[in-house]
Motif scaffolding. Sequence first.
Motif, mmCIF file in Angstrom:
data_model
loop_
_atom_site.group_PDB
_atom_site.id
_atom_site.type_symbol
_atom_site.label_atom_id
_atom_site.label_comp_id
_atom_site.label_asym_id
_atom_site.label_seq_id
_atom_site.Cartn_x
_atom_site.Cartn_y
_atom_site.Cartn_z
ATOM 1 N N ALA A 65 7.276 2.184 4.221
ATOM 2 C CA ALA A 65 5.847 2.434 4.431
ATOM 3 C C ALA A 65 5.649 3.489 5.515
ATOM 4 O O ALA A 65 6.459 3.625 6.438
ATOM 5 C CB ALA A 65 5.143 1.142 4.831
ATOM 6 N N ASN A 66 4.557 4.269 5.388
ATOM 7 C CA ASN A 66 4.258 5.279 6.401
ATOM 8 C C ASN A 66 3.918 4.645 7.746
ATOM 9 O O ASN A 66 4.185 5.216 8.800
ATOM 10 C CB ASN A 66 3.091 6.155 5.941
ATOM 11 C CG ASN A 66 3.490 7.106 4.837
ATOM 12 O OD1 ASN A 66 4.659 7.423 4.682
ATOM 13 N ND2 ASN A 66 2.513 7.570 4.068
ATOM 14 N N HIS A 67 3.283 3.459 7.702
ATOM 15 C CA HIS A 67 2.817 2.818 8.923
ATOM 16 C C HIS A 67 3.177 1.337 8.898
ATOM 17 O O HIS A 67 3.218 0.712 7.833
ATOM 18 C CB HIS A 67 1.298 2.950 9.066
ATOM 19 C CG HIS A 67 0.799 4.360 8.979
ATOM 20 N ND1 HIS A 67 1.008 5.285 9.974
ATOM 21 C CD2 HIS A 67 0.115 5.007 8.010
ATOM 22 C CE1 HIS A 67 0.463 6.442 9.627
ATOM 23 N NE2 HIS A 67 -0.080 6.305 8.425
ATOM 24 N N GLY A 68 3.396 0.791 10.080
ATOM 25 C CA GLY A 68 3.586 -0.639 10.200
ATOM 26 C C GLY A 68 2.264 -1.367 10.099
ATOM 27 O O GLY A 68 1.188 -0.757 10.124
ATOM 28 N N ILE A 69 2.310 -2.689 10.004
ATOM 29 C CA ILE A 69 1.087 -3.481 9.846
ATOM 30 C C ILE A 69 0.173 -3.353 11.059
ATOM 31 O O ILE A 69 -1.043 -3.494 10.960
ATOM 32 C CB ILE A 69 1.450 -4.966 9.579
ATOM 33 C CG1 ILE A 69 0.210 -5.733 9.130
ATOM 34 C CG2 ILE A 69 2.070 -5.589 10.825
ATOM 35 C CD1 ILE A 69 -0.347 -5.290 7.801
ATOM 36 N N TYR B 61 10.154 11.145 -8.372
ATOM 37 C CA TYR B 61 9.131 10.953 -7.346
ATOM 38 C C TYR B 61 8.535 9.552 -7.442
ATOM 39 O O TYR B 61 8.300 8.897 -6.418
ATOM 40 C CB TYR B 61 8.023 11.996 -7.472
ATOM 41 C CG TYR B 61 6.891 11.734 -6.526
ATOM 42 C CD1 TYR B 61 7.043 11.944 -5.161
ATOM 43 C CD2 TYR B 61 5.682 11.222 -6.991
ATOM 44 C CE1 TYR B 61 6.017 11.669 -4.282
ATOM 45 C CE2 TYR B 61 4.653 10.939 -6.111
ATOM 46 C CZ TYR B 61 4.824 11.172 -4.761
ATOM 47 O OH TYR B 61 3.811 10.882 -3.895
ATOM 48 N N LEU B 62 8.303 9.066 -8.672
ATOM 49 C CA LEU B 62 7.737 7.730 -8.846
ATOM 50 C C LEU B 62 8.667 6.662 -8.274
ATOM 51 O O LEU B 62 8.212 5.753 -7.566
ATOM 52 C CB LEU B 62 7.483 7.460 -10.330
ATOM 53 C CG LEU B 62 6.956 6.059 -10.689
ATOM 54 C CD1 LEU B 62 5.616 5.813 -10.015
ATOM 55 C CD2 LEU B 62 6.831 5.909 -12.203
ATOM 56 N N VAL B 63 9.952 6.781 -8.563
ATOM 57 C CA VAL B 63 10.921 5.820 -8.023
ATOM 58 C C VAL B 63 10.927 5.874 -6.499
ATOM 59 O O VAL B 63 10.953 4.841 -5.818
ATOM 60 C CB VAL B 63 12.331 6.109 -8.583
ATOM 61 C CG1 VAL B 63 13.384 5.244 -7.885
ATOM 62 C CG2 VAL B 63 12.360 5.855 -10.088
ATOM 63 N N TRP B 64 10.878 7.087 -5.960
ATOM 64 C CA TRP B 64 10.869 7.240 -4.502
ATOM 65 C C TRP B 64 9.623 6.599 -3.899
ATOM 66 O O TRP B 64 9.696 5.919 -2.868
ATOM 67 C CB TRP B 64 10.934 8.722 -4.149
ATOM 68 C CG TRP B 64 10.836 8.985 -2.672
ATOM 69 C CD1 TRP B 64 11.810 8.818 -1.730
ATOM 70 C CD2 TRP B 64 9.676 9.464 -1.972
ATOM 71 N NE1 TRP B 64 11.340 9.168 -0.484
ATOM 72 C CE2 TRP B 64 10.043 9.558 -0.600
ATOM 73 C CE3 TRP B 64 8.383 9.813 -2.362
ATOM 74 C CZ2 TRP B 64 9.139 10.007 0.378
ATOM 75 C CZ3 TRP B 64 7.489 10.247 -1.401
ATOM 76 C CH2 TRP B 64 7.880 10.349 -0.042
ATOM 77 N N GLN B 65 8.462 6.785 -4.532
ATOM 78 C CA GLN B 65 7.222 6.211 -4.031
ATOM 79 C C GLN B 65 7.277 4.686 -4.019
ATOM 80 O O GLN B 65 6.764 4.035 -3.114
ATOM 81 C CB GLN B 65 6.037 6.665 -4.900
ATOM 82 C CG GLN B 65 5.475 8.010 -4.540
ATOM 83 C CD GLN B 65 4.665 7.981 -3.255
ATOM 84 O OE1 GLN B 65 5.202 7.871 -2.165
ATOM 85 N NE2 GLN B 65 3.358 8.063 -3.382
ATOM 86 N N ARG C 255 5.485 18.373 -6.617
ATOM 87 C CA ARG C 255 6.126 17.959 -5.373
ATOM 88 C C ARG C 255 5.715 16.537 -4.973
ATOM 89 O O ARG C 255 6.532 15.749 -4.541
ATOM 90 C CB ARG C 255 5.748 18.949 -4.255
ATOM 91 C CG ARG C 255 6.166 18.540 -2.855
ATOM 92 C CD ARG C 255 7.659 18.471 -2.712
ATOM 93 N NE ARG C 255 8.070 18.166 -1.349
ATOM 94 C CZ ARG C 255 8.057 16.961 -0.806
ATOM 95 N NH1 ARG C 255 7.644 15.931 -1.512
ATOM 96 N NH2 ARG C 255 8.457 16.776 0.445
ATOM 97 N N ALA C 256 4.434 16.224 -5.093
ATOM 98 C CA ALA C 256 3.946 14.907 -4.672
ATOM 99 C C ALA C 256 2.576 14.665 -5.275
ATOM 100 O O ALA C 256 1.716 15.527 -5.232
ATOM 101 C CB ALA C 256 3.865 14.832 -3.143
ATOM 102 N N HIS C 257 2.408 13.477 -5.837
ATOM 103 C CA HIS C 257 1.109 13.021 -6.337
ATOM 104 C C HIS C 257 0.601 13.879 -7.510
ATOM 105 O O HIS C 257 1.062 15.009 -7.731
ATOM 106 C CB HIS C 257 0.060 13.017 -5.226
ATOM 107 C CG HIS C 257 0.459 12.233 -4.006
ATOM 108 N ND1 HIS C 257 0.652 10.871 -4.050
ATOM 109 C CD2 HIS C 257 0.723 12.609 -2.729
ATOM 110 C CE1 HIS C 257 0.992 10.452 -2.841
ATOM 111 N NE2 HIS C 257 1.055 11.482 -2.026
ATOM 112 N N PRO C 258 -0.360 13.334 -8.255
ATOM 113 C CA PRO C 258 -1.022 14.143 -9.294
ATOM 114 C C PRO C 258 -1.720 15.361 -8.681
ATOM 115 O O PRO C 258 -1.840 15.465 -7.468
ATOM 116 C CB PRO C 258 -2.027 13.152 -9.909
ATOM 117 C CG PRO C 258 -1.463 11.806 -9.617
ATOM 118 C CD PRO C 258 -0.802 11.932 -8.272
#
Length: 267
Positions: free
Chosen positions: A229-233, A220-224, A49-52
């Motif tokens: 980004a999860n958060h702004g700067i 999943y790799l392409v999506w990543q 589903r996500a990540h190793p």
Amino acid sequence: MVLIMGAGGFLRVWALGEVGFNSDEAVYAGQAAALAGDPTLTGLFPVFRAHPLLFQAMLSLGFSVWVSDTGARLLSATFGLSTVVAVYLLGKLLYGRKTGLAAAFFLAVMPYHVVVTRQVLLDGPETFFAVVVLYCTARFCAERTPRWLYSAAAVMGLTLLTKESAAILVLALLVFFVLHQELRIRPRDLLVALVILTAVVVAYPLSLSLSGRTSTGQNYLVWQLFRPANHGISFYGETMSPAVGPAVIVLAAGGRPLAAAQARHLA
């Protein structure tokens, strides 16, 4: 150190199961349950589903006996406390016992690290393995013994198997060795280290291939790579800085010129 570990342990396990899983926790715990073959959750959570899957695979060993929210969080808390020990050892190696104790204390009570390692997230285990990589690298630089380079490569593989974002640490270490020409690595030792790293990391793409879910991993790799980004700067100034702690930031900023002055004196 016993007092530091006691304080860190209390902060990480107190009322650990009072609040239910958030979305990320549910995904990772669900993957672990699917790996364990839980009859209720296997149909709801796909393995890839996500990540190793290193952390999820470890969690699945416990889930094969008993699926528990609190038990899952205890594994993350264990990684958090283990990181406190690893930071102590690294600080002691580089700058002495007092520095190691101070670093361990700051990490043990740091709000950000406490909050993260109270949840079923990958960042806590990733940080633990990353600190062990730095410890092994420091031992290699101090002793010039190949086994520490090989150890760093092996643990770096575990770091990548926990979360692929750890690839940035690989680049950082490469830059470090390029900039410090006095730390010459024999081609044979470098080749062995790369083989060890590859042999560990290949476990994930191999599992994808054997499962017949290669396309899932590629998607999943392409999506990543291209997702927002999860958060702004501003997140780092507004949220991260207070959570890390103003005292730590001030001490780190003040310690930089002191460390530079000490390096010039030793040179």
